[in-house]
Scaffold this motif. Structure first.
Motif, mmCIF file in Angstrom:
data_model
loop_
_atom_site.group_PDB
_atom_site.id
_atom_site.type_symbol
_atom_site.label_atom_id
_atom_site.label_comp_id
_atom_site.label_asym_id
_atom_site.label_seq_id
_atom_site.Cartn_x
_atom_site.Cartn_y
_atom_site.Cartn_z
ATOM 1 N N MET A 177 0.846 -1.190 0.000
ATOM 2 C CA MET A 177 0.000 0.000 0.000
ATOM 3 C C MET A 177 0.885 1.245 0.000
ATOM 4 O O MET A 177 1.823 1.338 0.786
ATOM 5 C CB MET A 177 -0.911 0.011 1.232
ATOM 6 N N LYS A 178 0.581 2.178 -0.871
ATOM 7 C CA LYS A 178 1.400 3.387 -0.980
ATOM 8 C C LYS A 178 0.712 4.574 -0.311
ATOM 9 O O LYS A 178 -0.492 4.754 -0.411
ATOM 10 C CB LYS A 178 1.668 3.724 -2.450
ATOM 11 N N VAL A 179 1.528 5.385 0.367
ATOM 12 C CA VAL A 179 1.068 6.660 0.906
ATOM 13 C C VAL A 179 1.906 7.752 0.259
ATOM 14 O O VAL A 179 3.127 7.812 0.447
ATOM 15 C CB VAL A 179 1.209 6.731 2.435
ATOM 16 N N SER A 180 1.261 8.596 -0.535
ATOM 17 C CA SER A 180 1.945 9.713 -1.183
ATOM 18 C C SER A 180 1.711 10.970 -0.361
ATOM 19 O O SER A 180 0.575 11.272 0.005
ATOM 20 C CB SER A 180 1.418 9.908 -2.604
ATOM 21 N N ILE A 181 2.805 11.693 -0.085
ATOM 22 C CA ILE A 181 2.710 12.875 0.772
ATOM 23 C C ILE A 181 3.238 14.094 0.027
ATOM 24 O O ILE A 181 4.415 14.173 -0.308
ATOM 25 C CB ILE A 181 3.518 12.689 2.078
ATOM 26 N N TRP A 182 2.341 15.042 -0.220
ATOM 27 C CA TRP A 182 2.747 16.311 -0.804
ATOM 28 C C TRP A 182 3.107 17.264 0.325
ATOM 29 O O TRP A 182 2.336 17.446 1.275
ATOM 30 C CB TRP A 182 1.609 16.905 -1.626
ATOM 31 N N SER A 183 4.270 17.910 0.224
ATOM 32 C CA SER A 183 4.672 18.865 1.257
ATOM 33 C C SER A 183 5.750 19.794 0.713
ATOM 34 O O SER A 183 6.334 19.538 -0.338
ATOM 35 C CB SER A 183 5.184 18.136 2.507
ATOM 36 N N ASP A 184 5.991 20.876 1.454
ATOM 37 C CA ASP A 184 7.046 21.813 1.083
ATOM 38 C C ASP A 184 8.073 21.889 2.202
ATOM 39 O O ASP A 184 7.727 21.756 3.387
ATOM 40 C CB ASP A 184 6.447 23.207 0.825
ATOM 41 N N ILE A 185 9.318 22.109 1.831
ATOM 42 C CA ILE A 185 10.401 22.224 2.815
ATOM 43 C C ILE A 185 10.165 23.431 3.723
ATOM 44 O O ILE A 185 10.566 23.446 4.880
ATOM 45 C CB ILE A 185 11.765 22.383 2.105
ATOM 46 N N ARG A 186 9.497 24.450 3.206
ATOM 47 C CA ARG A 186 9.283 25.698 3.931
ATOM 48 C C ARG A 186 8.098 25.640 4.883
ATOM 49 O O ARG A 186 7.821 26.614 5.589
ATOM 50 C CB ARG A 186 9.079 26.852 2.935
ATOM 51 N N GLY A 223 -3.201 22.889 -0.426
ATOM 52 C CA GLY A 223 -2.426 23.146 0.782
ATOM 53 C C GLY A 223 -1.710 21.890 1.235
ATOM 54 O O GLY A 223 -2.098 20.774 0.866
ATOM 55 N N VAL A 224 -0.662 22.075 2.024
ATOM 56 C CA VAL A 224 0.132 20.939 2.493
ATOM 57 C C VAL A 224 0.375 21.056 3.997
ATOM 58 O O VAL A 224 0.306 22.153 4.564
ATOM 59 C CB VAL A 224 1.477 20.865 1.734
ATOM 60 N N PRO A 225 0.636 19.896 4.654
ATOM 61 C CA PRO A 225 0.832 18.574 4.050
ATOM 62 C C PRO A 225 -0.490 17.953 3.601
ATOM 63 O O PRO A 225 -1.542 18.237 4.171
ATOM 64 C CB PRO A 225 1.455 17.757 5.183
ATOM 65 N N PHE A 226 -0.388 17.110 2.596
ATOM 66 C CA PHE A 226 -1.558 16.387 2.112
ATOM 67 C C PHE A 226 -1.145 14.940 1.849
ATOM 68 O O PHE A 226 -0.170 14.684 1.146
ATOM 69 C CB PHE A 226 -2.105 17.011 0.831
ATOM 70 N N PHE A 227 -1.909 14.024 2.437
ATOM 71 C CA PHE A 227 -1.592 12.598 2.382
ATOM 72 C C PHE A 227 -2.623 11.878 1.515
ATOM 73 O O PHE A 227 -3.819 12.033 1.724
ATOM 74 C CB PHE A 227 -1.603 11.993 3.790
ATOM 75 N N VAL A 228 -2.161 11.111 0.549
ATOM 76 C CA VAL A 228 -3.054 10.292 -0.271
ATOM 77 C C VAL A 228 -2.721 8.830 -0.017
ATOM 78 O O VAL A 228 -1.612 8.373 -0.302
ATOM 79 C CB VAL A 228 -2.919 10.613 -1.769
ATOM 80 N N GLY A 286 -7.776 10.821 0.675
ATOM 81 C CA GLY A 286 -6.984 11.986 1.010
ATOM 82 C C GLY A 286 -7.146 12.432 2.448
ATOM 83 O O GLY A 286 -8.224 12.321 3.037
ATOM 84 N N LEU A 287 -6.061 12.943 3.008
ATOM 85 C CA LEU A 287 -6.064 13.439 4.379
ATOM 86 C C LEU A 287 -5.230 14.713 4.408
ATOM 87 O O LEU A 287 -4.057 14.695 4.029
ATOM 88 C CB LEU A 287 -5.475 12.388 5.329
ATOM 89 N N SER A 288 -5.832 15.807 4.847
ATOM 90 C CA SER A 288 -5.171 17.106 4.788
ATOM 91 C C SER A 288 -4.700 17.567 6.155
ATOM 92 O O SER A 288 -5.407 17.421 7.150
ATOM 93 C CB SER A 288 -6.133 18.139 4.199
ATOM 94 N N GLY A 289 -3.487 18.113 6.192
ATOM 95 C CA GLY A 289 -2.996 18.756 7.401
ATOM 96 C C GLY A 289 -2.215 17.857 8.344
ATOM 97 O O GLY A 289 -2.149 16.635 8.168
ATOM 98 N N ALA A 290 -1.628 18.491 9.362
ATOM 99 C CA ALA A 290 -0.876 17.766 10.384
ATOM 100 C C ALA A 290 -1.854 17.226 11.417
ATOM 101 O O ALA A 290 -2.006 17.761 12.517
ATOM 102 C CB ALA A 290 0.152 18.684 11.038
ATOM 103 N N GLN A 291 -2.529 16.162 11.062
ATOM 104 C CA GLN A 291 -3.571 15.578 11.896
ATOM 105 C C GLN A 291 -2.981 14.927 13.156
ATOM 106 O O GLN A 291 -1.801 14.563 13.185
ATOM 107 C CB GLN A 291 -4.334 14.529 11.096
ATOM 108 N N PRO A 292 -3.791 14.749 14.191
ATOM 109 C CA PRO A 292 -3.336 14.009 15.371
ATOM 110 C C PRO A 292 -2.932 12.578 14.997
ATOM 111 O O PRO A 292 -3.433 12.024 14.018
ATOM 112 C CB PRO A 292 -4.566 14.012 16.288
#
Length: 234
Positions: free
Chosen positions: A1-10, A179-184, A190-196
């Motif tokens: 199972m793959k989890v792709s995470i979009w994010s920025d270094i900044r 917006g990021v982070p975003f987890f697929v 999809g799951l958006s943000g720095a969730q608990p």
């Protein structure tokens, strides 16, 4: 199972989200079956690297807020980071474009060192207040994570891997990610943000169940004629 995470270094929440996701994944019973893929996303592709620009002052200008409000926001995100073992130093961060950092990340992906590189890049910007657009800084990071120094240096002498960064961002736009982070998860959820951590845990568990249910079921219908990948038919 793959989890792709979009994010920025900044992005400070991308670092916090990384920690919370990792905590959930570490406890996940099937973690060895999970592939984590880091995807590029630039919050501001047009930002110019400026060493002489105060980070707080620029943040105030972009957000159109006063200094007390800006410092309060920094304090809150720094407190959130400390809860997951991070020591943010955002007030001293350098205003820097992140394209070159993302190019290094894509190079690292080809060498199976993406996670270590992502970690080092986030730390450099958010904890160590280093210039993540400076080639010498990026080369040092490459060396520290075990990448070939000369090959990385050659990469930076061209525009190599810029296309790959842009493709990640195009994919994000096509998915509606703004917006990021975003987890697929598993290419479907999809799951958006720095969730608990518990939210990531639940998402992993639910996605895994659906992933297993959707696996191809081989029907036992006896021997049938077929061809294999070597071209052998019977």
């Amino acid at each position: 199972m793959k989890v792709s995470i979009w994010s920025d270094i900044r992005c400070p929440f991308c670092y916090i989200g990384k920690r919370k996701f990792e905590a959930a994944l570490d406890k996940f019973p099937y973690k060895e079956e999970v592939i984590v893929e880091w995807k590029s996303f630039e919050l501001d592709p047009y930002i110019e690297t400026k060493l002489n620009v105060d980070y707080i002052e620029r943040f105030m200008e972009v957000k159109n807020i006063d200094k007390d409000t800006a410092l309060g926001m920094f304090d809150r995100v720094t407190a959130m980071a400390s809860e997951v073992g991070l020591n943010f130093n955002i007030e001293k961060a350098i205003t820097a474009n992140s394209l070159n950092a993302h190019r290094l990340l894509h190079f690292a992906k080809t060498k199976n060192k993406a996670d270590a590189t992502k970690e080092a890049l986030l730390k450099a910007h958010l904890e160590d207040a280093k210039n993540i657009d400076a080639i010498d800084v990026l080369l040092q990071i490459a060396k520290e994570v075990g990448l070939d120094f000369d090959k990385v240096k050659t990469m930076f002498l061209s525009d190599a891997l810029t296309y790959e960064v842009r493709q990640d961002e195009l994919e994000a736009r096509n998915l509606g990610i703004s917006g990021v982070p975003f987890f697929v998860l598993d290419g479907k959820y999809g799951l958006s943000g720095a969730q608990p951590e518990e939210v990531f845990t639940e998402a992993l568990e639910n996605t895994w169940k659906k992933h297993e249910q959707e696996k191809l079921t081989i029907l036992n219908t006896g021997e049938g004629s077929a061809c294999d990948l070597d071209g052998n038919c019977d």
